[in-house]
Design an enzyme around this catalytic site. Structure first.
Site, PDB file in Angstrom:
ATOM      1  N   ALA A   1      -7.252  -3.035   1.559  1.00 27.48           N
ATOM      2  CA  ALA A   1      -6.252  -2.794   1.099  1.00 27.48           C
ATOM      3  C   ALA A   1      -7.154  -2.155  -0.346  1.00 27.48           C
ATOM      4  O   ALA A   1      -7.643  -3.256  -0.764  1.00 27.48           O
ATOM      5  CB  ALA A   1      -5.119  -3.840   1.031  1.00 27.48           C
ATOM      6  N   ASP A   2      -6.067  -1.940  -1.156  1.00 27.94           N
ATOM      7  CA  ASP A   2      -6.737  -1.309  -2.628  1.00 27.94           C
ATOM      8  C   ASP A   2      -5.262  -2.248  -3.273  1.00 27.94           C
ATOM      9  O   ASP A   2      -5.974  -1.624  -4.484  1.00 27.94           O
ATOM     10  CB  ASP A   2      -7.142   0.466  -3.015  1.00 27.94           C
ATOM     11  CG  ASP A   2      -8.480   0.432  -2.491  1.00 27.94           C
ATOM     12  OD1 ASP A   2      -9.160   0.750  -3.630  1.00 27.94           O
ATOM     13  OD2 ASP A   2      -9.120   0.765  -1.130  1.00 27.94           O
ATOM     14  N   ARG A   3      -4.029  -1.690  -3.317  1.00 27.61           N
ATOM     15  CA  ARG A   3      -3.086  -2.682  -3.391  1.00 27.61           C
ATOM     16  C   ARG A   3      -2.134  -2.575  -2.635  1.00 27.61           C
ATOM     17  O   ARG A   3      -2.055  -2.134  -1.696  1.00 27.61           O
ATOM     18  CB  ARG A   3      -2.497  -1.471  -5.183  1.00 27.61           C
ATOM     19  CG  ARG A   3      -1.649  -2.153  -5.189  1.00 27.61           C
ATOM     20  CD  ARG A   3      -0.978  -1.187  -6.980  1.00 27.61           C
ATOM     21  NE  ARG A   3      -2.216  -1.064  -7.637  1.00 27.61           N
ATOM     22  CZ  ARG A   3      -2.032  -0.757  -9.093  1.00 27.61           C
ATOM     23  NH1 ARG A   3      -0.940  -1.944  -9.151  1.00 27.61           N
ATOM     24  NH2 ARG A   3      -3.420  -0.228  -9.924  1.00 27.61           N
TER      25      ARG A   3
END
Length: 423
Positions: free
Chosen positions: A280-282
């Site tokens: 995940a990036d965010r």
């Protein structure tokens, strides 16, 4: 800190012995790829644009070099981006002439550079979160009586270096808890998993998040096979994840992005493909997750085929200030990444890595839409694997991620303790 960094640098390249209280537990990290090489006054990154055919390290001499390396995607992955940005500024501070400056001037200079580094890539929250914490550290150091400019620089550099060391510890915990959760899906049996993009040593300080789960399953003898997608258009799966899996001698198969549904239909639970694990990036406060483009469609096909869909991410990737996925800024990349491909020349028998060519693969003049990420709704996610454990939905079908607030209030990176399995 200097002694710990020297041990860390040796750790990733040789089979060294470490004190029992050293932050990294050696068996699970042995012989992983080293994407970030840092010693005081020196930073090198493995140029991931040249993988898997060439291992070449680029020198990073300051924040401008760090910004360009992140923007050009020579280094990538949400945790690695934050670490490289922070360390690039640390290296620049060492070679600068700030020690004789007033502490408040040094603090202001560092804050300005951190703001600049955050603009390199907008979607991943780790970089902005690290910058915010580092700002607080230097601003506090500047207010301490008798501190000079050199003391502020030292406070920043120590905190930035700690990020590199702590990230591996967090990744190992993510791998451990994720592997244990997946093993419960098929007790006593070997299982297969599918992963997307690159979430391993090349995307972190070492070991990895989603790929760390794969590594942990393999180390325990529980992994039958890992399937990895190519991850168009930048091919992080075929270039990077496949490279790491081959490097670690993990049984693995590469598929194109469009083959995932067919794979799950034909092999699925009958072949013990029990989970899709992504990074995940965010992660928004409600559990909506931004990750590499193509993740959303994998979550849909997982739900259709009755296969668990897991997101592996440290707590610092959980952004409680972002309420839902609709509020996440999605980076759009140049269209040429889709219409062109680059690689070494193949003469029919062997590769010539010294002859790199760019070829066109699309009709000239076609319009291109190239978002780097998409958002997977929380409704499609079965669990979020953090360094404290696997968070599952409550009985009302919602994720409670408020525990991540602690990570955003700690110095730079949280320490890993215990396990958390939400009811």
């Amino acid at each position: 800190m200097l002694e710990q960094l020297e041990l860390f640098s040796r750790y990733l390249t040789v089979d060294a012995k470490f004190p029992d209280n050293f932050l990294i537990d050696q068996p699970c990290c042995k012989m992983v790829l080293e994407a970030i090489r840092y010693k005081p006054y020196s930073l090198q990154i493995l140029n991931q644009l040249k993988l898997p055919h060439q291992l070449e390290y680029d020198d990073i001499t300051g924040s401008e070099d760090g910004w360009n390396a992140i923007r050009d995607m020579r280094t990538r992955g949400a945790p690695a981006i934050a670490i490289v940005a922070a360390l690039s500024l640390a290296v620049g501070l060492h070679v600068g002439n700030l020690s004789d400056s007033a502490p408040e001037d040094v603090s202001a200079y560092i804050v300005k550079k951190l703001d600049f580094l955050v603009t390199s890539r907008p979607t991943a929250v780790n970089l902005a979160d690290a910058a915010r914490k580092l700002k607080k550290i230097v601003e506090s150091a500047a207010k301490v009586d008798d501190n000079d400019g050199a003391a502020v620089v030292m406070a920043y550099c120590d905190a930035a270096a700690q990020m590199l060391i702590s990230d591996v510890s967090d990744n190992k915990a993510i791998g451990k808890y994720g592997a244990e959760w997946i093993e419960k899906l098929a007790p006593g049996e070997q299982v297969s998993v599918l992963t997307h993009c690159n979430t391993g040593s090349l995307a972190t300080a070492g070991y990895g998040t989603a790929l760390g789960v794969v590594r942990s399953l393999h180390a325990k003898g529980s992994l039958k096979r890992a399937f990895c997608t190519e991850t168009r258009p930048y091919n992080q799966g075929s270039r990077l994840t496949a490279f790491e899996l081959v490097h670690d001698k993990i049984p693995a198969t590469l598929i194109t992005d469009s083959m995932a549904s067919a794979l799950l239909q034909l092999k699925g639970p009958s072949d013990r493909i029990v989970a899709i694990v992504v990074g995940a990036d965010r992660v928004a406060a409600n559990g909506d997750t931004a990750n590499k483009i193509g993740t959303y469609q994998l979550a849909i096909t997982a739900k259709h085929h009755g296969i668990k869909f897991l997101v592996a991410a440290p707590r610092t990737t959980i952004d409680l200030q972002t309420k839902c996925g609709a509020d996440i800024t999605i980076e759009e990349r140049p269209g040429k990444e889709m219409t062109m491909m680059k690689g070494p020349r193949f003469d029919g028998e062997k590769l010539d890595v010294n002859q790199v060519e760019v070829v066109s693969i699309a009709a000239e003049g076609i319009d291109v839409w190239n978002p780097a990420f998409d958002v997977t709704p929380a409704a499609l996610i079965d669990g979020i694997i953090t360094e404290l454990g696997v968070v599952e939905k409550s009985k009302n079908g919602e994720f409670d991620l408020t525990f991540a607030m602690e990570a955003h209030n700690e110095s730079v990176k949280p320490s890993s303790i215990g396990g958390l399995y939400a009811a």
